[in-house]
Design a protein around this motif. Structure first.
Motif, PDB file in Angstrom:
ATOM      1  N   ILE A 114     -37.591  20.667 -21.853  1.00  0.00           N
ATOM      2  CA  ILE A 114     -36.345  19.940 -22.153  1.00  0.00           C
ATOM      3  C   ILE A 114     -35.074  20.737 -21.810  1.00  0.00           C
ATOM      4  O   ILE A 114     -34.107  20.176 -21.309  1.00  0.00           O
ATOM      5  N   PHE A 133     -38.551  15.015 -35.058  1.00  0.00           N
ATOM      6  CA  PHE A 133     -37.868  15.955 -35.951  1.00  0.00           C
ATOM      7  C   PHE A 133     -36.768  15.327 -36.797  1.00  0.00           C
ATOM      8  O   PHE A 133     -36.018  16.017 -37.466  1.00  0.00           O
ATOM      9  N   ALA A 272     -38.004  27.192 -31.748  1.00  0.00           N
ATOM     10  CA  ALA A 272     -38.077  27.046 -33.202  1.00  0.00           C
ATOM     11  C   ALA A 272     -38.326  28.358 -33.943  1.00  0.00           C
ATOM     12  O   ALA A 272     -37.866  28.527 -35.063  1.00  0.00           O
ATOM     13  N   THR A 275     -35.368  31.822 -33.734  1.00  0.00           N
ATOM     14  CA  THR A 275     -34.063  31.380 -34.244  1.00  0.00           C
ATOM     15  C   THR A 275     -34.117  31.268 -35.774  1.00  0.00           C
ATOM     16  O   THR A 275     -33.341  31.903 -36.485  1.00  0.00           O
ATOM     17  N   THR A 276     -35.080  30.474 -36.252  1.00  0.00           N
ATOM     18  CA  THR A 276     -35.146  30.215 -37.698  1.00  0.00           C
ATOM     19  C   THR A 276     -35.512  31.494 -38.441  1.00  0.00           C
ATOM     20  O   THR A 276     -34.988  31.767 -39.531  1.00  0.00           O
ATOM     21  N   PRO A 398     -23.383  26.013 -34.933  1.00  0.00           N
ATOM     22  CA  PRO A 398     -24.570  26.878 -34.893  1.00  0.00           C
ATOM     23  C   PRO A 398     -25.729  26.221 -34.161  1.00  0.00           C
ATOM     24  O   PRO A 398     -26.608  26.905 -33.644  1.00  0.00           O
ATOM     25  N   GLY A 400     -25.246  24.145 -31.546  1.00  0.00           N
ATOM     26  CA  GLY A 400     -24.720  23.665 -30.279  1.00  0.00           C
ATOM     27  C   GLY A 400     -23.994  22.350 -30.463  1.00  0.00           C
ATOM     28  O   GLY A 400     -23.637  21.956 -31.581  1.00  0.00           O
ATOM     29  N   SER A 405     -27.699  19.661 -27.723  1.00  0.00           N
ATOM     30  CA  SER A 405     -27.639  20.288 -29.055  1.00  0.00           C
ATOM     31  C   SER A 405     -29.038  20.280 -29.688  1.00  0.00           C
ATOM     32  O   SER A 405     -29.925  19.553 -29.243  1.00  0.00           O
ATOM     33  N   CYS A 406     -29.179  21.071 -30.746  1.00  0.00           N
ATOM     34  CA  CYS A 406     -30.514  21.338 -31.297  1.00  0.00           C
ATOM     35  C   CYS A 406     -31.147  20.112 -31.983  1.00  0.00           C
ATOM     36  O   CYS A 406     -30.645  19.653 -33.015  1.00  0.00           O
TER      37      CYS A 406
HETATM   38  C1  HEM Z   1     -31.755  27.970 -37.476  1.00  0.00           C
HETATM   39  C2  HEM Z   1     -32.511  27.756 -36.441  1.00  0.00           C
HETATM   40  C3  HEM Z   1     -32.033  27.213 -35.115  1.00  0.00           C
HETATM   41  C4  HEM Z   1     -30.859  27.424 -34.458  1.00  0.00           C
HETATM   42  C5  HEM Z   1     -29.692  28.291 -34.906  1.00  0.00           C
HETATM   43  C6  HEM Z   1     -30.920  26.657 -33.229  1.00  0.00           C
HETATM   44  C7  HEM Z   1     -29.879  26.591 -32.307  1.00  0.00           C
HETATM   45  C8  HEM Z   1     -29.926  25.843 -31.147  1.00  0.00           C
HETATM   46  C9  HEM Z   1     -28.843  25.701 -30.212  1.00  0.00           C
HETATM   47  C10 HEM Z   1     -27.477  26.369 -30.345  1.00  0.00           C
HETATM   48  C11 HEM Z   1     -29.254  24.895 -29.212  1.00  0.00           C
HETATM   49  C12 HEM Z   1     -28.415  24.418 -28.034  1.00  0.00           C
HETATM   50  C13 HEM Z   1     -28.457  25.401 -26.893  1.00  0.00           C
HETATM   51  C14 HEM Z   1     -27.587  24.980 -25.749  1.00  0.00           C
HETATM   52  O1  HEM Z   1     -26.784  24.048 -25.841  1.00  0.00           O
HETATM   53  O2  HEM Z   1     -27.705  25.630 -24.711  1.00  0.00           O
HETATM   54  C15 HEM Z   1     -30.620  24.520 -29.493  1.00  0.00           C
HETATM   55  C16 HEM Z   1     -31.390  23.721 -28.680  1.00  0.00           C
HETATM   56  C17 HEM Z   1     -32.692  23.373 -28.969  1.00  0.00           C
HETATM   57  N1  HEM Z   1     -33.379  23.628 -30.150  1.00  0.00           N
HETATM   58 FE1  HEM Z   1     -32.713  24.702 -31.696  1.00  0.00          FE
HETATM   59  N2  HEM Z   1     -32.117  26.011 -33.165  1.00  0.00           N
HETATM   60  C18 HEM Z   1     -32.831  26.311 -34.295  1.00  0.00           C
HETATM   61  C19 HEM Z   1     -34.073  25.836 -34.663  1.00  0.00           C
HETATM   62  C20 HEM Z   1     -34.821  24.947 -33.923  1.00  0.00           C
HETATM   63  C21 HEM Z   1     -36.074  24.367 -34.341  1.00  0.00           C
HETATM   64  C22 HEM Z   1     -36.752  24.604 -35.692  1.00  0.00           C
HETATM   65  C23 HEM Z   1     -36.512  23.588 -33.299  1.00  0.00           C
HETATM   66  C24 HEM Z   1     -37.737  22.728 -33.176  1.00  0.00           C
HETATM   67  C25 HEM Z   1     -38.494  22.377 -34.136  1.00  0.00           C
HETATM   68  C26 HEM Z   1     -35.515  23.666 -32.233  1.00  0.00           C
HETATM   69  C27 HEM Z   1     -35.605  23.027 -31.029  1.00  0.00           C
HETATM   70  C28 HEM Z   1     -34.616  23.048 -30.052  1.00  0.00           C
HETATM   71  C29 HEM Z   1     -34.768  22.410 -28.748  1.00  0.00           C
HETATM   72  C30 HEM Z   1     -35.996  21.667 -28.239  1.00  0.00           C
HETATM   73  C31 HEM Z   1     -33.548  22.613 -28.075  1.00  0.00           C
HETATM   74  C32 HEM Z   1     -33.200  22.143 -26.658  1.00  0.00           C
HETATM   75  C33 HEM Z   1     -32.539  20.768 -26.706  1.00  0.00           C
HETATM   76  C34 HEM Z   1     -32.139  20.230 -25.345  1.00  0.00           C
HETATM   77  O3  HEM Z   1     -32.075  20.986 -24.377  1.00  0.00           O
HETATM   78  O4  HEM Z   1     -31.871  19.010 -25.280  1.00  0.00           O
HETATM   79  N3  HEM Z   1     -34.504  24.493 -32.653  1.00  0.00           N
HETATM   80  N4  HEM Z   1     -31.004  25.093 -30.683  1.00  0.00           N
END
Ligand code: HEM
Length: 457
Positions: A114, A133, A272, A275-276, A398, A400, A405-406
């Motif tokens: 993705i 999710f 996932a 980060t977490t 945080p 995005g 975004s996340c």
């Molecule tokens: C506190 C924990 C987390 C933080 C701070 C975080 C932060 C972020 C951020 C800032 C982005 C956007 C990045 C960008 O725009 O380049 C992102 C994307 C993403 N996150 Fe998280 N994330 C966290 C936990 C998770 C978890 C638990 C999952 C899945 C269960 C997850 C799945 C994803 C996915 C799949 C993307 C890509 C979305 C896309 O490209 O459309 N994240 N995350």
């Protein structure tokens, strides 16, 4: 005569070369943003990585303002540190910027994941991932997440442990739960083992020669793909009613290929887990350093259990944790574990009187926004009460913003709350060694992953 001939020969050539230049002059191409590009090719990579990268960003911002150019890791870049600029790149003009990652990461996660996708394929993936999710889907995971949390904490009792390492085990287990539901138990140890090999090569040079980190990681990726193929095939035969990510990815009407499913499952584990786990590590540090805040959180968490026959958390309980929610928000702000993200301009883009040339990298600097004293007074202070008032739009990102975004943010918050509930109601902990430094790996982390000792109350 000779001069005449020479003139006739060179004039058209001069015209061909000079005309575009004159035309551009006429159009008055805006200038590049201020800043320096450093040495050829190396650029300012050394200045960025020889110290805390945030010092580099902050000093550039102080000197040039909220938009400046630099050259790092072989790429010319424009860095942006205002909420408006982040909104422009990630939300309102996101079609002018594409996601971009180092080649090694793209090959290891899989190019159909993705993060790297755009347009219709990205929209389709996002729908499938979000479906797995969103709150309605993850509600049913609360009891399982709770037993994973209880088991994780029990395994730490009395030992000197590295918080980040242990939190990674917890967040890995929760990720597998949300991806495979009950099927996770079958292969979780194998998946974990191979994933640990895979991740070692995320930042390596993409040279696939025997013995290199990259080569080992690519082999681990193949092993993971083999295990996933078995799980997918078993699931196809089972036709069970599951509510996990695998089910969502397999249910698409036009059908995702096994390869696309594999790339996205590896991608979600990557997104996932660390980060977490880093956010949880920071929460444990900040609570340990702020006794009055820890007391308020403990009081809130104990109140949830009071008067209940069954000491089990419910989804509704997680909605009654305002103090804990503010602690999570403030941790996300202060620690800003993702200091920035990367995009690449797909054409020349004008912003605020400057040009961002096609092909240049663009970095919205989340951390600078979260640490701006105009937006968050006394930004270095850990003060959850500031979130009693909702932050202004685009000042707190945080997870995005915009199309990428996340999608996992609700799950991340849920698993953090469940762990904090059991941690504060049943345990006390003491931090060992010096805890003042920060390390980047690549997420911001307390020094040495925060060694602690955990005791039953
Ligand atoms: C506190 C924990 C987390 C933080 C701070 C975080 C932060 C972020 C951020 C800032 C982005 C956007 C990045 C960008 O725009 O380049 C992102 C994307 C993403 N996150 Fe998280 N994330 C966290 C936990 C998770 C978890 C638990 C999952 C899945 C269960 C997850 C799945 C994803 C996915 C799949 C993307 C890509 C979305 C896309 O490209 O459309 N994240 N995350």
């Amino acid at each position: 005569m000779a001069f005449h001939l020479i003139f006739c020969f060179f004039a058209p050539i001069l015209f061909i070369f000079i005309f575009p230049y004159l035309r551009n002059l006429n159009r008055r191409q805006p200038p590049l943003p201020p800043g320096t590009l450093g040495w050829p090719y190396i650029g300012e990579t050394f200045q960025l990585y020889s110290r805390n990268p945030n010092v580099f960003f902050a000093s550039k911002q102080q000197r040039y303002g909220s938009i400046f150019k630099t050259h790092v890791l072989g790429c010319p870049c424009v860095m942006m540190s205002s909420p408006e600029a982040a909104k422009f790149v990630l939300l309102t003009k996101s079609h002018l910027f594409k996601p971009t990652f180092p080649a090694s990461k793209e090959r290891m996660l899989g190019k159909q994941a993705i993060f790297f996708s755009r347009g219709r394929y990205h929209a389709k993936l996002r729908k499938l991932v979000l479906r797995a999710f969103m709150p309605d889907a993850i509600k049913s995971f609360v009891p399982n997440i709770e037993s994973v949390a209880e088991h994780s904490l029990r395994s730490l009792e009395g030992r000197l442990v590295t918080t980040f390492h242990e939190m990674k085990t917890y967040t890995f287990d929760v990720a597998l739960l949300s991806i495979f539901g009950q099927d996770r138990v079958l292969y979780s140890e194998d998946l974990k083992r191979w994933y640990y090999v895979l991740e070692k090569g995320y930042n390596s040079m993409p040279v696939n020669l025997a013995g290199t980190l990259f080569n080992k990681s690519m082999k681990a990726r193949k092993e993971i793909a083999r295990i996933l193929a078995k799980i997918i095939s078993a699931r196809r035969q089972m036709k069970a009613d599951c509510h996990d990510l695998l089910e969502s990815l397999m249910s698409d009407e036009q059908g995702l290929t096994d390869e696309q499913i594999t790339d996205n499952i590896i991608g979600v584990i990557f997104a996932a887990r660390d980060t977490t786990a880093s956010v949880l590590t920071w929460i444990i540090k900040y609570l340990g350093e702020n006794p009055s805040i820890l007391e308020a959180v403990t009081e809130e968490q104990e109140a949830i259990g009071r008067g209940k026959e069954e000491q089990k958390l419910s989804w509704e309980d997680t909605k009654k944790m305002p103090m804990t929610s503010r602690v999570i928000q403030e941790t996300l702000r202060v620690a800003s574990i993702l200091s920035f993200t990367f995009r690449e301009a797909v054409e020349d883009v004008e912003y605020e009187g400057y040009v961002i040339p096609k092909g240049w990298k663009v970095l919205p600097l989340f951390r600078n926004i979260h640490h701006s004293p105009e937006i968050f007074p006394h930004p270095e202070k850990f003060d959850p009460s500031r979130f009693q008032v909702a932050p202004r739009p685009n000042t707190f990102m945080p997870f995005g913003s915009g199309t990428h975004s996340c999608p996992g943010n609700e799950l991340a918050k849920l698993e953090i709350m469940v762990l904090v509930h059991h941690l504060t109601t049943k345990y006390r902990w003491q931090m060992e060694g010096s805890n003042s430094g920060i390390q980047y790996g690549p997420f911001a982390l307390p020094q040495n992953g925060l060694p602690i000792r955990l005791f039953r109350k």
